[in-house]
Design a protein around this motif. Structure first.
Motif, PDB file in Angstrom:
ATOM      1  N   GLY A 147      43.899  17.738  51.733  1.00 44.69           N
ATOM      2  CA  GLY A 147      43.733  19.129  50.935  1.00 44.69           C
ATOM      3  C   GLY A 147      43.236  20.265  51.678  1.00 44.69           C
ATOM      4  N   PRO A 148      43.325  21.281  51.200  1.00 49.46           N
ATOM      5  CA  PRO A 148      43.049  22.459  51.675  1.00 49.46           C
ATOM      6  C   PRO A 148      41.470  23.099  51.661  1.00 49.46           C
ATOM      7  N   SER A 149      41.048  23.953  52.520  1.00 50.94           N
ATOM      8  CA  SER A 149      39.520  24.268  52.459  1.00 50.94           C
ATOM      9  C   SER A 149      39.554  25.448  51.194  1.00 50.94           C
ATOM     10  N   SER A 150      38.477  25.690  50.982  1.00 49.36           N
ATOM     11  CA  SER A 150      38.225  26.768  49.781  1.00 49.36           C
ATOM     12  C   SER A 150      38.793  27.982  50.083  1.00 49.36           C
ATOM     13  N   LEU A 151      38.855  28.438  51.570  1.00 51.32           N
ATOM     14  CA  LEU A 151      39.248  29.581  51.936  1.00 51.32           C
ATOM     15  C   LEU A 151      40.813  29.572  51.940  1.00 51.32           C
ATOM     16  N   ASP A 152      41.561  28.461  52.201  1.00 47.80           N
ATOM     17  CA  ASP A 152      42.832  28.548  52.267  1.00 47.80           C
ATOM     18  C   ASP A 152      43.358  28.624  50.759  1.00 47.80           C
ATOM     19  N   LEU A 153      42.507  27.777  49.955  1.00 43.89           N
ATOM     20  CA  LEU A 153      42.851  28.197  48.394  1.00 43.89           C
ATOM     21  C   LEU A 153      42.842  29.659  47.960  1.00 43.89           C
ATOM     22  N   ASP A 154      41.674  30.254  48.325  1.00 47.93           N
ATOM     23  CA  ASP A 154      41.424  31.857  48.134  1.00 47.93           C
ATOM     24  C   ASP A 154      42.667  32.730  48.552  1.00 47.93           C
ATOM     25  N   GLU A 155      42.982  32.136  49.940  1.00 46.28           N
ATOM     26  CA  GLU A 155      44.290  33.167  50.459  1.00 46.28           C
ATOM     27  C   GLU A 155      45.446  32.948  49.744  1.00 46.28           C
ATOM     28  N   TRP A 156      45.689  31.556  49.365  1.00 52.48           N
ATOM     29  CA  TRP A 156      47.042  31.194  48.736  1.00 52.48           C
ATOM     30  C   TRP A 156      46.869  31.863  47.309  1.00 52.48           C
ATOM     31  N   PHE A 157      45.840  31.782  46.570  1.00 52.47           N
ATOM     32  CA  PHE A 157      45.928  32.369  45.273  1.00 52.47           C
ATOM     33  C   PHE A 157      45.867  33.742  45.125  1.00 52.47           C
ATOM     34  N   PHE A 158      45.144  34.293  46.002  1.00 46.61           N
ATOM     35  CA  PHE A 158      45.270  35.706  45.835  1.00 46.61           C
ATOM     36  C   PHE A 158      46.357  36.542  46.603  1.00 46.61           C
ATOM     37  N   GLY A 159      46.947  35.869  47.435  1.00 49.97           N
ATOM     38  CA  GLY A 159      47.924  36.367  48.375  1.00 49.97           C
ATOM     39  C   GLY A 159      49.311  35.777  48.159  1.00 49.97           C
ATOM     40  N   ILE A 191      37.681  39.620  41.749  1.00 46.92           N
ATOM     41  CA  ILE A 191      38.363  39.230  43.163  1.00 46.92           C
ATOM     42  C   ILE A 191      37.362  38.795  44.080  1.00 46.92           C
ATOM     43  N   PRO A 192      37.062  37.796  44.948  1.00 45.32           N
ATOM     44  CA  PRO A 192      35.943  37.643  46.118  1.00 45.32           C
ATOM     45  C   PRO A 192      36.375  38.649  46.931  1.00 45.32           C
ATOM     46  N   ARG A 193      35.130  38.822  47.660  1.00 46.03           N
ATOM     47  CA  ARG A 193      34.985  39.982  48.491  1.00 46.03           C
ATOM     48  C   ARG A 193      35.983  39.698  49.680  1.00 46.03           C
ATOM     49  N   ASN A 194      35.944  38.538  50.138  1.00 44.82           N
ATOM     50  CA  ASN A 194      37.150  38.297  51.368  1.00 44.82           C
ATOM     51  C   ASN A 194      38.533  38.318  51.040  1.00 44.82           C
ATOM     52  N   GLN A 195      38.617  38.555  49.668  1.00 45.54           N
ATOM     53  CA  GLN A 195      40.256  38.410  49.335  1.00 45.54           C
ATOM     54  C   GLN A 195      40.862  39.963  48.916  1.00 45.54           C
ATOM     55  N   GLN A 196      39.767  40.984  48.890  1.00 47.22           N
ATOM     56  CA  GLN A 196      40.071  42.293  48.480  1.00 47.22           C
ATOM     57  C   GLN A 196      41.262  42.898  49.286  1.00 47.22           C
ATOM     58  N   TYR A 197      41.316  42.412  50.500  1.00 47.06           N
ATOM     59  CA  TYR A 197      42.212  43.149  51.369  1.00 47.06           C
ATOM     60  C   TYR A 197      43.544  42.873  51.052  1.00 47.06           C
ATOM     61  N   TRP A 198      43.844  41.874  50.216  1.00 53.00           N
ATOM     62  CA  TRP A 198      45.130  41.848  49.486  1.00 53.00           C
ATOM     63  C   TRP A 198      45.366  42.713  48.462  1.00 53.00           C
ATOM     64  N   SER A 199      44.524  43.684  48.007  1.00 48.33           N
ATOM     65  CA  SER A 199      44.557  44.556  46.857  1.00 48.33           C
ATOM     66  C   SER A 199      45.644  45.488  47.337  1.00 48.33           C
ATOM     67  N   PRO A 200      46.562  45.877  46.295  1.00 50.26           N
ATOM     68  CA  PRO A 200      47.465  46.875  46.493  1.00 50.26           C
ATOM     69  C   PRO A 200      46.784  48.253  46.504  1.00 50.26           C
ATOM     70  N   LEU A 201      45.790  48.416  46.129  1.00 52.43           N
ATOM     71  CA  LEU A 201      45.026  49.637  46.096  1.00 52.43           C
ATOM     72  C   LEU A 201      44.288  50.184  47.664  1.00 52.43           C
TER      73      LEU A 201
END
Lengths: 202, 154
Positions: A147-159, A191-201
């Motif tokens: 299985g994936p790490s928590s960061l993998d999951l965050d990247e997948w979910f938000f990206g 949105i977690p701090r480390n995933q905000q970079y996906w934001s279209p804003l």
């Protein structure tokens, strides 16, 4: 370290053994490193499930329909996860997962709704629904072997998922609202701090 | 062991800048022998039984987790979007090591487990705001004849 009872037992036992000292509180470093997880390696994790494309053609499918379909496609994996672990962490909001998705995505089509729970602010209900939806997605993925790490999951979910795109859309709705609490929730709670970079804003 | 150097810059500074209390003296008590210890868990993971009230940020209150609460009945309403829930999703014992404590009882490493355990939520709630609730929990622990508490700061 999840699902490593021997390691967990040693850690808990070591913590309780600190009480065997007969003088002054003790603060010591636990010498054993957590066993290397068979996940989150440098090769990167790739979602083994082929989900529909995140961005849909609005002429063919609304984002509401896309989210509903995505939830349905993950259902077998979520069911497998529950079967394997004997538990689920979904259930903070009181919605079932499809209803949680419908409630969240309604912010995009209809704006901020009235709270569906009497006496609770709608932003709190939204947060619980978002937590439930995320838990559903993450538990489905955690059923995968290696299985994936928590960061993998965050990247997948938000990206990569429609659900992640919906979260960013709802974030914008909240940030654009006049209510300061809604603005705060939009900024800090979805949105977690480390995933905000996906934001279209950005 | 999580080390500061392994954290992101933001998380590292957040920890280093935490408003932590200082203590005068070093209070200590001699606990009973391991076989006589009755242990309760106090976790800050924002756990509670499904259907119980969700945690509210800044309040500092607690939730009761019955000792016989099934793992499937526990949910988490921690408020922070940065709070990593995956460990909890994979294995309850990461944030609430109840199975491990049961095993320690079976192996007679400890005496017994409390009838009730307790959960708080951090997430921006200053520890001082939990003082009133903590004092109540201490009373309940005493009534439950608990003499050892396993604090699980998550």
């Amino acid at each position: 370290m999840p699902n490593d009872p021997d390691f967990q037992r040693r850690v808990v036992k070591a913590a309780l053994d600190l009480l065997n000292n007969d003088d002054t509180p003790v603060l010591v470093e636990y010498p054993e490193e957590a066993p290397a997880a068979a996940k989150g390696d440098d090769d990167g994790w790739v979602c083994p499930i082929s989900l529909p494309a995140q961005v849909r053609d609005p002429k063919e499918e609304t984002i509401t329909e896309a989210l509903s379909r995505e939830i349905a496609e993950l259902a077998p994996w979520y069911d497998l996860a529950v079967q394997k672990s004997g538990r689920t962490t979904v259930g903070s909001s009181g919605f079932d997962v499809p209803a949680a998705g419908e409630f969240i995505v309604s912010f995009l089509s209809d704006g901020i709704p009235d709270s569906p729970i009497e006496g609770e602010r709608v932003d709190r209900v939204l947060k619980w629904a978002c937590d439930d939806l995320k838990a559903y997605y993450y538990e489905a993925m955690l059923a995968q072997p290696g299985g994936p790490s928590s960061l993998d999951l965050d990247e997948w979910f938000f990206g990569q998922t429609t659900a992640g795109a919906v979260f960013f859309g709802v974030q914008k709705v909240l940030l654009d609202d006049d209510d300061e609490i809604n603005q705060f929730v939009g900024k800090e709670r979805l949105i977690p701090r480390n995933q905000q970079y996906w934001s279209p804003l950005d | 062991m999580v080390r500061l150097r392994d954290l992101t810059d933001w998380d590292r500074q957040h920890i280093l800048n935490a408003d932590v209390p200082t203590f005068e003296g070093r209070p200590w008590t001699i606990p009973p022998p391991p076989a006589e210890r009755r242990v309760a868990i106090v976790t800050t993971a924002g756990l509670h039984p499904r259907g119980d009230r969700a945690f509210t940020p800044g309040v500092g209150d607690y939730r009761v987790i019955p000792g016989n609460c099934a793992a499937d009945e526990l949910v988490m309403s921690h408020v922070s979007s940065n709070f990593d829930r995956t460990g909890f999703q994979e294995d309850l014992n990461v944030v609430f090591p109840i199975d491990r404590l049961h095993e320690l009882v079976e192996h007679r490493d400890i005496g017994s487990l409390a009838s009730f355990h307790y959960s708080f939520m951090g997430g921006g709630t200053h520890p001082a705001w939990m003082r009133e609730s903590a004092l109540k929990v201490i009373e309940f622990l005493r009534e439950d004849h608990v003499n050892t508490v396993l604090l699980v700061p998550v």
